[in-house]
Write an enzyme that holds these catalytic residues in place. Structure first.
Site, PDB file in Angstrom:
ATOM      1  N   GLY A   1       2.029  26.348  74.176  1.00  0.00           N
ATOM      2  CA  GLY A   1       1.897  24.958  74.126  1.00  0.00           C
ATOM      3  C   GLY A   1       0.476  24.541  74.006  1.00  0.00           C
TER       4      GLY A   1
ATOM      5  N   CYS B   1       2.039  32.688  76.084  1.00  0.00           N
ATOM      6  CA  CYS B   1       0.864  32.217  76.415  1.00  0.00           C
ATOM      7  C   CYS B   1       1.069  31.080  77.265  1.00  0.00           C
ATOM      8  CB  CYS B   1       0.564  31.481  74.800  1.00  0.00           C
ATOM      9  SG  CYS B   1      -1.045  31.103  74.665  1.00  0.00           S
ATOM     10  N   TYR B   2       1.199  29.720  76.949  1.00  0.00           N
ATOM     11  CA  TYR B   2       1.198  28.751  78.145  1.00  0.00           C
ATOM     12  C   TYR B   2       2.437  28.950  78.885  1.00  0.00           C
ATOM     13  CZ  TYR B   2       1.830  24.215  80.212  1.00  0.00           C
ATOM     14  OH  TYR B   2       1.940  23.146  81.202  1.00  0.00           O
TER      15      TYR B   2
ATOM     16  N   HIS C   1       1.050  35.571  70.679  1.00  0.00           N
ATOM     17  CA  HIS C   1       2.112  34.944  69.983  1.00  0.00           C
ATOM     18  C   HIS C   1       2.885  36.098  69.060  1.00  0.00           C
ATOM     19  CE1 HIS C   1       1.321  30.853  70.907  1.00  0.00           C
ATOM     20  NE2 HIS C   1       0.203  31.204  70.863  1.00  0.00           N
TER      21      HIS C   1
ATOM     22  N   ASP D   1      19.264  22.609  49.451  1.00  0.00           N
ATOM     23  CA  ASP D   1      19.382  22.019  50.758  1.00  0.00           C
ATOM     24  C   ASP D   1      20.636  20.983  51.002  1.00  0.00           C
ATOM     25  OD1 ASP D   1      17.240  23.541  51.218  1.00  0.00           O
ATOM     26  OD2 ASP D   1      15.799  21.811  51.141  1.00  0.00           O
TER      27      ASP D   1
ATOM     28  N   LYS E   1      14.111  27.941  55.479  1.00  0.00           N
ATOM     29  CA  LYS E   1      14.748  28.016  54.139  1.00  0.00           C
ATOM     30  C   LYS E   1      15.627  29.081  53.963  1.00  0.00           C
ATOM     31  CE  LYS E   1      14.698  25.917  50.085  1.00  0.00           C
ATOM     32  NZ  LYS E   1      14.848  24.702  49.497  1.00  0.00           N
TER      33      LYS E   1
END
Ligand code: XMP
Length: 528
Positions: free
Chosen positions: A70, A97-98, A184, A242, A384
């Site tokens: 974040g 991370c955060y 990450h 879609d 997608k």
């Protein structure tokens, strides 16, 4: 998915028992990507608000929790926190991370403000063995993006991986099933990131990976049924994957309560309107409303050559036509849209927030509010390729599922200059030849987007004994990952030759074909 466990749509989650991983969202740009990577391991995973109550988490009974990254610092006033009881549930946790800094701070460790901000690719080395690191090579390149970092002064964690500036880049809690990564794993820049997440999910959380995309469809169908009840839903079809997937899911969920609207604006590709009819009237027997608005669009566009103005007119007329048709359908309460997760990011919304956002250039943007519809967006959390897998599972054809993107304003922005029925026919025929030749050369799936453009330029040619003075077709084909940047595709010469010969021979009024060799940026993919 509208069935997310976020408070915006809490319905329908816990009815189907399957292995579940929850990602607690602390606002990181890539939080949804974590969920998607876990789903790649055939384990169902959803993003939820970071402040989901402990009781609700227990009710959902996840096999593991991932605390996302974040933008905040744990020391910021008002920065998102976590309920400390989370760490006593015995559920394996991975902080990223955060997320890791928060675990550390909450458990009484300290987090230091990074003296040296680490951003970008960094080499990371394995320093201890653990099932979390199964199959991970001794050194990998990882993607760091942080200012603060954990400072394990109270000995909470055992270091598993280190970088030159961060001795605890990957850690494990000494006594609890808690892991943390300072980098990450979800982004493609991190080598073996998918493997690390897979290890967490399978080795640490003990998931078996039995979830399938069909479970997602079942889940969606159940949630739609519960939400819609006896009401009617309208789904706008564009001919693309879609909206077709949305319609197919809705059809499975509510059958005859679904009404589809397809506006034929005269700016479609060759055969598109027939394909939609065939698919949604003959295959799925939906209540399909095909509105023939070709003349209306052409009248409104007569004499207009400026690209933005064309787009505006096409957008406005679309809304007017769609709206009129929608109003003719009695008792419709919901409008379904095929918004995907990347559209949500594009329009600047955070998955954390409840705001319903629509792709800026989306065809039916603004309609739900104007007509007082409630919005159904079954693909809102998906990427997608997940939607494509869903489409195949729902029985849509490969041809549709792998169709190249086609912009809302359609041929309107590929027929440069003034739009007229004869010029659009010319373009439609040339475009069909381009696609046919790419398909028969086995290149359609290799290229991400390809099409013909009709230029408002005449040039001299010679045909038989006569001089011609006719228009030009440009062929555009690009390779791209995300359509934000793109390279022109190095098309084999024999394919170019066949395309050119066929267009000049078969399309009346065209005597020259050129190939577009511009990349994006600085050019765009479309010409207008
Ligand atoms: P550009 O031309 O901006 O296109 O490089 C990037 C991608 O977006 C598509 N595109 C649109 N899609 N409505 C859409 O639904 C639009 O108005 C629109 N304009 C561009 C384009 O085809 C390419 O895939």
């Amino acid at each position: 998915m509208t069935v997310s466990v976020a408070p915006t749509a809490p319905a329908g989650v816990s009815t189907i028992q399957e292995e579940l991983i929850l990602v607690l969202d602390f606002g990181g740009q890539t939080a949804q990507l974590i969920a998607r990577r876990v789903r790649d391991q055939n384990v169902f995973c959803q993003l939820v608000r970071h402040d989901l109550s402990i009781e609700r988490i227990q009710e959902l009974n996840p096999k593991g929790l991932i605390l996302s990254g974040g933008p905040a610092s744990v020391y910021d006033k008002g920065s998102p926190k976590v309920d400390p009881r989370l760490f006593d549930l015995g559920i394996p946790i991975l902080g990223i991370c955060y997320g890791l800094q928060l675990v550390c701070q909450t458990l009484g460790g300290s987090v230091k403000s990074g003296t040296k901000r680490e951003f970008g690719r960094t080499e990371c080395r394995v320093v201890a063995a653990d099932p979390f690191l199964n199959g991970i090579p001794e050194a990998i390149t990882v993607w760091m993006s942080h200012g603060d970092q954990v400072d394990d002064t109270v000995g909470l964690f055992r270091p598993l991986m280190s970088t030159s500036t961060c001795s605890i880049a990957a850690v494990k809690h000494h006594t609890k099933p808690i892991y943390g990564l300072q980098f990450h794993p979800e982004v493609t820049h991190t080598e073996q990131g998918g493997r690390l997440l897979a290890n967490f999910v399978k080795e640490v959380c003990g998931c078996h990976g039995t979830w399938k995309i069909s479970s997602l469809i079942e889940r969606e169908v159940a949630a739609i049924k519960a939400r819609v009840g006896n009401n009617r839903v309208i789904c706008g079809l564009s001919g693309g994957v879609d909206s077709s997937v949305v319609a197919a899911i809705l059809y499975r969920a509510i059958g005859s309560q679904l009404s589809c609207i397809f506006v034929d604006n005269g700016l479609l590709r060759k055969g598109e309107s027939d394909k939609v009819r065939d698919r949604f009237q003959n295959h799925f027997k939906t209540d399909l409303h095909v509105v023939d608005a070709k003349d209306r669009f052409l009248q409104e566009l007569a004499g207009v050559t400026e690209p933005q103005q064309k787009r505006k007119i096409i957008g406005r007329v679309f809304i007017e036509v769609f709206r009129k048709e929608a109003e003719s359908i009695p008792d419709a309460k919901f409008l379904a849209q095929g918004t995907l997760y990347p559209d949500v990011i594009e329009s600047g919304a955070n998955a954390d927030g409840p705001a319903a956002t629509i792709k800026a250039h989306h065809n039916v943007g603004g309609l739900p509010e104007q007509l007082g519809f409630e919005l159904i967006e079954p693909l809102r959390d998906l990427f997608k390729d997940e939607v494509r897998r869903m489409g195949l599972e729902l029985g849509l054809t490969e041809e549709l599922v792998w169709r190249h993107p086609f912009p809302g304003p359609g041929l309107g922005v590929r027929c440069l200059g003034e739009l007229s029925a004869p010029r659009l026919t010319k373009l439609r025929e040339a475009d069909a030849i381009v696609l046919e030749e790419l398909r028969s050369a086995g290149l359609y799936r290799v290229i991400q987007q390809a099409f013909a453009v009709l230029l408002p330029v005449q040039s001299v040619g010679v045909m038989g004994d006569g001089r011609t003075y006719e228009e030009v077709i440009a062929v555009r084909a690009v390779s791209t990952d995300d359509f934000m940047t793109a390279d022109w595709y190095p098309m084999p010469h024999d394919v170019l030759q066949r395309i050119s010969t066929r267009i000049i021979n078969e399309v009346r009024g065209v005597n020259r074909v050129v190939y577009d060799i511009s990349s994006k940026p600085p050019s765009t993919i479309e010409w207008e």
